[in-house]
Design a protein around this motif. Structure first.
Motif, PDB file in Angstrom:
ATOM      1  N   ASP A 220      10.382  11.413 -35.790  1.00  0.00           N
ATOM      2  CA  ASP A 220       9.526  12.595 -36.483  1.00  0.00           C
ATOM      3  C   ASP A 220       8.779  13.182 -35.423  1.00  0.00           C
ATOM      4  OD1 ASP A 220       7.833  14.132 -38.082  1.00  0.00           O
ATOM      5  OD2 ASP A 220       6.666  12.676 -39.100  1.00  0.00           O
ATOM      6  N   PRO A 221       9.343  14.672 -35.072  1.00  0.00           N
ATOM      7  CA  PRO A 221       8.458  15.371 -34.072  1.00  0.00           C
ATOM      8  C   PRO A 221       7.449  16.073 -34.565  1.00  0.00           C
ATOM      9  CG  PRO A 221      10.747  16.400 -34.865  1.00  0.00           C
ATOM     10  CD  PRO A 221      10.272  15.083 -35.591  1.00  0.00           C
ATOM     11  N   ALA A 222       6.945  15.794 -35.660  1.00  0.00           N
ATOM     12  CA  ALA A 222       5.811  16.429 -36.296  1.00  0.00           C
ATOM     13  C   ALA A 222       4.493  16.716 -35.249  1.00  0.00           C
ATOM     14  CB  ALA A 222       5.137  16.035 -37.484  1.00  0.00           C
ATOM     15  N   ASP A 223       4.211  17.838 -34.924  1.00  0.00           N
ATOM     16  CA  ASP A 223       3.144  18.070 -34.157  1.00  0.00           C
ATOM     17  C   ASP A 223       1.841  17.685 -34.733  1.00  0.00           C
ATOM     18  OD1 ASP A 223       1.097  19.254 -32.268  1.00  0.00           O
ATOM     19  OD2 ASP A 223       2.068  20.898 -32.000  1.00  0.00           O
ATOM     20  N   GLN A 224       1.203  16.493 -33.994  1.00  0.00           N
ATOM     21  CA  GLN A 224      -0.046  16.013 -34.322  1.00  0.00           C
ATOM     22  C   GLN A 224      -1.227  16.667 -33.912  1.00  0.00           C
ATOM     23  OE1 GLN A 224       0.130  13.268 -36.503  1.00  0.00           O
ATOM     24  NE2 GLN A 224       2.456  13.414 -36.366  1.00  0.00           N
ATOM     25  N   GLY A 225      -1.037  17.971 -33.065  1.00  0.00           N
ATOM     26  CA  GLY A 225      -2.239  18.665 -32.795  1.00  0.00           C
ATOM     27  C   GLY A 225      -2.590  18.178 -31.140  1.00  0.00           C
ATOM     28  N   ASP A 226      -2.955  18.887 -30.206  1.00  0.00           N
ATOM     29  CA  ASP A 226      -3.166  18.710 -29.044  1.00  0.00           C
ATOM     30  C   ASP A 226      -4.521  18.840 -28.718  1.00  0.00           C
ATOM     31  OD1 ASP A 226      -2.842  21.292 -29.052  1.00  0.00           O
ATOM     32  OD2 ASP A 226      -1.352  21.415 -27.660  1.00  0.00           O
ATOM     33  N   TRP A 227      -5.469  19.023 -29.655  1.00  0.00           N
ATOM     34  CA  TRP A 227      -7.112  19.129 -29.218  1.00  0.00           C
ATOM     35  C   TRP A 227      -7.356  18.153 -28.494  1.00  0.00           C
ATOM     36  CZ3 TRP A 227     -11.089  16.313 -30.681  1.00  0.00           C
ATOM     37  CH2 TRP A 227     -10.704  15.165 -31.717  1.00  0.00           C
ATOM     38  N   VAL A 228      -8.289  18.412 -27.539  1.00  0.00           N
ATOM     39  CA  VAL A 228      -8.904  17.576 -26.538  1.00  0.00           C
ATOM     40  C   VAL A 228     -10.377  17.968 -26.274  1.00  0.00           C
ATOM     41  CG1 VAL A 228      -7.005  16.684 -25.275  1.00  0.00           C
ATOM     42  CG2 VAL A 228      -7.927  18.682 -24.568  1.00  0.00           C
ATOM     43  N   ARG A 229     -11.167  16.890 -25.948  1.00  0.00           N
ATOM     44  CA  ARG A 229     -12.740  16.916 -25.515  1.00  0.00           C
ATOM     45  C   ARG A 229     -12.659  17.265 -24.098  1.00  0.00           C
ATOM     46  NH1 ARG A 229     -13.431  13.208 -29.713  1.00  0.00           N
ATOM     47  NH2 ARG A 229     -14.378  13.936 -31.103  1.00  0.00           N
ATOM     48  N   ARG A 230     -13.743  17.978 -23.492  1.00  0.00           N
ATOM     49  CA  ARG A 230     -13.907  18.209 -22.311  1.00  0.00           C
ATOM     50  C   ARG A 230     -13.794  16.625 -21.468  1.00  0.00           C
ATOM     51  NH1 ARG A 230     -18.239  18.272 -18.576  1.00  0.00           N
ATOM     52  NH2 ARG A 230     -18.333  20.036 -16.914  1.00  0.00           N
ATOM     53  N   GLY A 231     -13.141  16.660 -20.624  1.00  0.00           N
ATOM     54  CA  GLY A 231     -13.066  15.845 -19.707  1.00  0.00           C
ATOM     55  C   GLY A 231     -12.160  14.296 -20.119  1.00  0.00           C
ATOM     56  N   GLU A 232     -11.639  14.490 -21.350  1.00  0.00           N
ATOM     57  CA  GLU A 232     -10.837  13.451 -22.039  1.00  0.00           C
ATOM     58  C   GLU A 232      -9.523  13.085 -21.223  1.00  0.00           C
ATOM     59  OE1 GLU A 232     -10.320  14.229 -26.136  1.00  0.00           O
ATOM     60  OE2 GLU A 232      -9.524  12.414 -26.743  1.00  0.00           O
ATOM     61  N   CYS A 233      -9.056  13.868 -20.691  1.00  0.00           N
ATOM     62  CA  CYS A 233      -7.959  13.953 -19.878  1.00  0.00           C
ATOM     63  C   CYS A 233      -8.096  13.526 -18.311  1.00  0.00           C
ATOM     64  CB  CYS A 233      -6.995  15.097 -19.818  1.00  0.00           C
ATOM     65  SG  CYS A 233      -6.541  15.616 -21.695  1.00  0.00           S
ATOM     66  N   GLY A 234      -9.330  12.928 -17.941  1.00  0.00           N
ATOM     67  CA  GLY A 234      -9.527  12.583 -16.779  1.00  0.00           C
ATOM     68  C   GLY A 234     -10.098  13.632 -15.601  1.00  0.00           C
ATOM     69  N   THR A 235      -9.869  13.489 -14.348  1.00  0.00           N
ATOM     70  CA  THR A 235     -10.435  14.555 -13.560  1.00  0.00           C
ATOM     71  C   THR A 235      -9.306  15.162 -12.637  1.00  0.00           C
ATOM     72  OG1 THR A 235     -10.994  12.612 -12.014  1.00  0.00           O
ATOM     73  CG2 THR A 235     -12.673  13.731 -13.491  1.00  0.00           C
ATOM     74  N   ALA A 237      -8.168  16.810  -8.776  1.00  0.00           N
ATOM     75  CA  ALA A 237      -8.301  16.411  -7.375  1.00  0.00           C
ATOM     76  C   ALA A 237      -9.725  16.503  -6.854  1.00  0.00           C
ATOM     77  CB  ALA A 237      -7.178  16.917  -6.395  1.00  0.00           C
ATOM     78  N   ALA A 238     -10.402  17.457  -7.306  1.00  0.00           N
ATOM     79  CA  ALA A 238     -11.478  17.945  -6.792  1.00  0.00           C
ATOM     80  C   ALA A 238     -12.723  17.169  -7.638  1.00  0.00           C
ATOM     81  CB  ALA A 238     -11.776  19.494  -6.937  1.00  0.00           C
ATOM     82  N   GLY A 239     -12.179  16.271  -8.605  1.00  0.00           N
ATOM     83  CA  GLY A 239     -13.316  15.664  -9.507  1.00  0.00           C
ATOM     84  C   GLY A 239     -13.908  16.202 -10.557  1.00  0.00           C
ATOM     85  N   GLU A 240     -13.087  17.391 -11.019  1.00  0.00           N
ATOM     86  CA  GLU A 240     -13.618  18.175 -12.118  1.00  0.00           C
ATOM     87  C   GLU A 240     -12.998  17.643 -13.360  1.00  0.00           C
ATOM     88  OE1 GLU A 240     -14.212  22.124  -9.309  1.00  0.00           O
ATOM     89  OE2 GLU A 240     -12.269  21.720 -10.376  1.00  0.00           O
ATOM     90  N   PRO A 241     -13.838  17.707 -14.413  1.00  0.00           N
ATOM     91  CA  PRO A 241     -13.143  17.285 -15.557  1.00  0.00           C
ATOM     92  C   PRO A 241     -12.298  18.055 -16.092  1.00  0.00           C
ATOM     93  CG  PRO A 241     -15.337  18.330 -15.951  1.00  0.00           C
ATOM     94  CD  PRO A 241     -15.372  18.367 -14.687  1.00  0.00           C
ATOM     95  N   LEU A 242     -11.049  17.173 -16.739  1.00  0.00           N
ATOM     96  CA  LEU A 242     -10.005  17.650 -17.159  1.00  0.00           C
ATOM     97  C   LEU A 242      -9.967  17.631 -18.835  1.00  0.00           C
ATOM     98  CD1 LEU A 242      -7.162  17.462 -14.680  1.00  0.00           C
ATOM     99  CD2 LEU A 242      -8.299  19.596 -15.477  1.00  0.00           C
ATOM    100  N   PRO A 243      -9.710  18.570 -19.591  1.00  0.00           N
ATOM    101  CA  PRO A 243     -10.026  20.063 -19.408  1.00  0.00           C
ATOM    102  C   PRO A 243     -11.468  20.194 -19.038  1.00  0.00           C
ATOM    103  CG  PRO A 243      -9.775  19.622 -21.834  1.00  0.00           C
ATOM    104  CD  PRO A 243      -9.650  18.362 -20.916  1.00  0.00           C
ATOM    105  N   ASP A 244     -11.769  21.432 -18.730  1.00  0.00           N
ATOM    106  CA  ASP A 244     -12.981  21.908 -18.315  1.00  0.00           C
ATOM    107  C   ASP A 244     -14.010  22.269 -19.555  1.00  0.00           C
ATOM    108  OD1 ASP A 244     -11.743  24.326 -19.060  1.00  0.00           O
ATOM    109  OD2 ASP A 244     -12.215  25.313 -17.048  1.00  0.00           O
ATOM    110  N   ARG A 245     -13.094  22.246 -20.717  1.00  0.00           N
ATOM    111  CA  ARG A 245     -14.107  22.350 -21.911  1.00  0.00           C
ATOM    112  C   ARG A 245     -13.470  21.759 -23.219  1.00  0.00           C
ATOM    113  NH1 ARG A 245     -11.878  27.918 -23.406  1.00  0.00           N
ATOM    114  NH2 ARG A 245     -10.803  28.576 -21.452  1.00  0.00           N
ATOM    115  N   ASP A 246     -13.805  21.688 -24.254  1.00  0.00           N
ATOM    116  CA  ASP A 246     -13.290  21.215 -25.372  1.00  0.00           C
ATOM    117  C   ASP A 246     -12.069  22.467 -25.808  1.00  0.00           C
ATOM    118  OD1 ASP A 246     -15.264  19.417 -25.270  1.00  0.00           O
ATOM    119  OD2 ASP A 246     -15.949  19.792 -27.517  1.00  0.00           O
TER     120      ASP A 246
END
Ligand SMILES: [Ca+2]
Ligand SMILES: [Ca+2]
Ligand SMILES: [Ca+2]
Ligand SMILES: [Ca+2]
Length: 497
Positions: A220-235, A237-246
């Motif tokens: 089932d390839p239904a799109d479940q949404g790709d919303w994320v919170r700031r920093g939820e995807c790690g950092t 190379a410069a140590g900045e949060p990914l993504p930089d905002r919600d």
């Protein structure tokens, strides 16, 4: 004939390239939150539709082909006299209008005539031994202008200046019918303007934490949404949060799919470029992007290859669209998967990326055997965000939202920011939006010639491209794609079918 309405929207912020997360990301330039969703207008169909109406209408004149070496064939005065004489015979006023390029005489009717009177006039000409043929001068209608109410805002398809000149391809009766397109992306969220063209796909996201559907790969390839919170995807190379905002859901794959194959002439929303093609959603991008390994499997499966543990693809793709990328040069694993897909006859179209830098540093943009697509704006300049360089093959409209004017690409979306909401339409910009223009064009080419090979698709699109009417610094490939000119050439070798 085609509406050239400018779209005015509230002040929009300048867009920057979006880094949606780690790993491979969808190359949509920041979807603009200030851009209002376009709601269904529900307006009446905008175009007259022709064939049925034309059959019932009274012709406005007749076209008379005189036999060679007759006086009326050589002399306008003789043809004029003949029209007067024939009119007198049947009790109608007929007038010689002009000579057509073929040498035939165009004979006009003085007033609205009844169908019976037209028959009498034609019979009078047909019984004349000097006349080779007589045919009614019927009113023709453009059959290629969709009635979809938002079509007037799809400048990227119909505008002559910097659009892709798609209507000229439709006029040839080419709509992508029977062509399979795999969209390797975020999956699909239900939309009434796409549903008729969707065929079963697959969900290749193997990491449940990115998939948001509670498990790994599934059917089932239904799109479940790709919303994320700031920093939820790690950092980074410069140590900045990914993504930089919600970030809210993008419904990226559904937007891309609408550009390729939204349903036309359903008095609903927009029209896709290859609006009779089948779209197969193949899901690889979830929260925080997708992995190269999942994408390699998706390329293999989409093109008809075998992936362990996944049922055989019953709709192997003629064309694959990958509006995604990551910041490195093409890796050998991806390249081998692409080579195998191309060897199976599948054309692979990819986005150049949105970093305003050399696409040679992006994958899969820098892979061989792909059509790498840069983005242009409504004026025909390279879009400010678009990557460029020698790996770019072709440029297509990707849009660029500028202050007060939305010149983005309008397509199918969903209003849900953190879950599934109501279907809608909105403008996005990015090389992600440019690539599906070329995918749609390639699908039209497969319709015109089902035996066409990927190398021929790429060569024909490049050969018939035009110079960008605006400015491109850095390399925009062969120029701006021209669907009308390209399809005119494909018809030339349709004989093999
Ligand atoms: Ca899953
Ligand atoms: Ca799933
Ligand atoms: Ca539609
Ligand atoms: Ca290429």
């Amino acid at each position: 004939m085609y509406g050239l309405k400018r779209i005015r929207i509230p002040l929009a912020t300048a867009a920057a390239a979006a880094i949606l997360g780690t790993g491979v990301t969808a190359s949509v330039a920041a979807p603009n939150p200030a851009t209002p969703a376009v709601k269904e207008q529900g307006s009446a169909p905008t175009a007259a539709f022709g064939s049925a109406a034309a059959k019932d209408s009274i012709p406005e004149g007749i076209i008379v082909g005189y036999k060679k070496r007759t006086d009326a064939a050589r002399s306008d005065a003789e043809a004029r006299a003949d029209a007067r004489a024939k009119g007198a015979k049947v009790g109608e006023h007929l007038g010689f209008d002009r000579r057509l390029g073929t040498g035939a005489a165009l004979v006009g009717f003085d007033s609205k005539m009844a169908a019976e009177d037209v028959k009498d006039v034609m019979a009078a000409y047909a019984s004349d031994p000097d006349v080779a043929y007589v045919v009614p001068d019927e009113r023709m209608y453009a059959t290629a202008t969709p009635n979809d109410p938002l079509y007037t805002q799809q400048w990227d398809l119909f505008e002559n200046h910097a659009g892709m000149r798609v209507p000229g391809a439709w006029k040839r009766g080419i709509t992508g019918k029977g062509v399979n397109v795999s969209v390797i992306d975020t999956g699909y969220v239900a939309h009434s303007d796409l549903a008729a063209n969707i065929v079963p796909g697959y969900d290749f996201i193997s990491d449940p934490s990115r998939a948001r559907d509670g498990d790994g790969r599934d059917s089932d390839p239904a799109d479940q949404g790709d919303w994320v919170r700031r920093g939820e995807c790690g950092t980074n190379a410069a140590g900045e949060p990914l993504p930089d905002r919600d970030r809210n859901n993008t419904w990226h794959g559904t937007h891309v799919s609408g550009t390729i194959a939204a349903t036309a002439n359903n008095s609903n929303g927009i029209t896709g470029i290859a609006h009779r093609a089948r779209i197969q959603p193949v899901r690889v991008l979830g929260k925080c992007g997708g992995s190269t390994s999942d994408i390699i499997d998706a390329i293999t499966w989409s093109s008809g290859g075998t992936v362990w543990g996944v049922p055989r693809n019953r709709h192997p793709a003629d064309v694959i669209n990958m509006s995604l990328g990551g910041g490195r040069t093409c890796d050998l694993g991806s390249q081998l998967a692409i080579n195998a897909a191309v060897a199976r006859g599948t054309t692979v179209v990819v986005s150049a990326g949105n970093e305003n830098s050399d696409a040679a540093n992006q994958s899969p943009a820098s892979c061989a055997n792909v059509i790498n697509v840069a983005a242009s704006d409504r004026e025909g300049n390279r879009a400010a965000y678009s990557n460029y360089g020698w790996t770019v093959d072709i440029t297509a409209p990707g849009g660029e939202t500028k202050p007060n004017v939305s010149n983005g690409i309008l397509s199918t979306l969903n209003s849900g920011t953190r879950g599934v909401g109501l279907e809608n339409y909105d403008f996005y910009q990015g090389t992600s939006m440019a690539a599906p223009h070329i995918t749609g064009l390639a699908a039209l080419m497969y319709d015109a010639n089902s035996r066409i090979r990927p190398a021929q698709v790429e060569a024909a699109i490049k050969l018939h491209a035009r110079l960008l009417p605006g400015v491109c610094v850095g390399g925009c490939g062969a120029g701006l794609a021209d669907a009308s000119a390209t399809l005119a050439s494909v018809r030339g070798f349709r004989l093999g079918r």
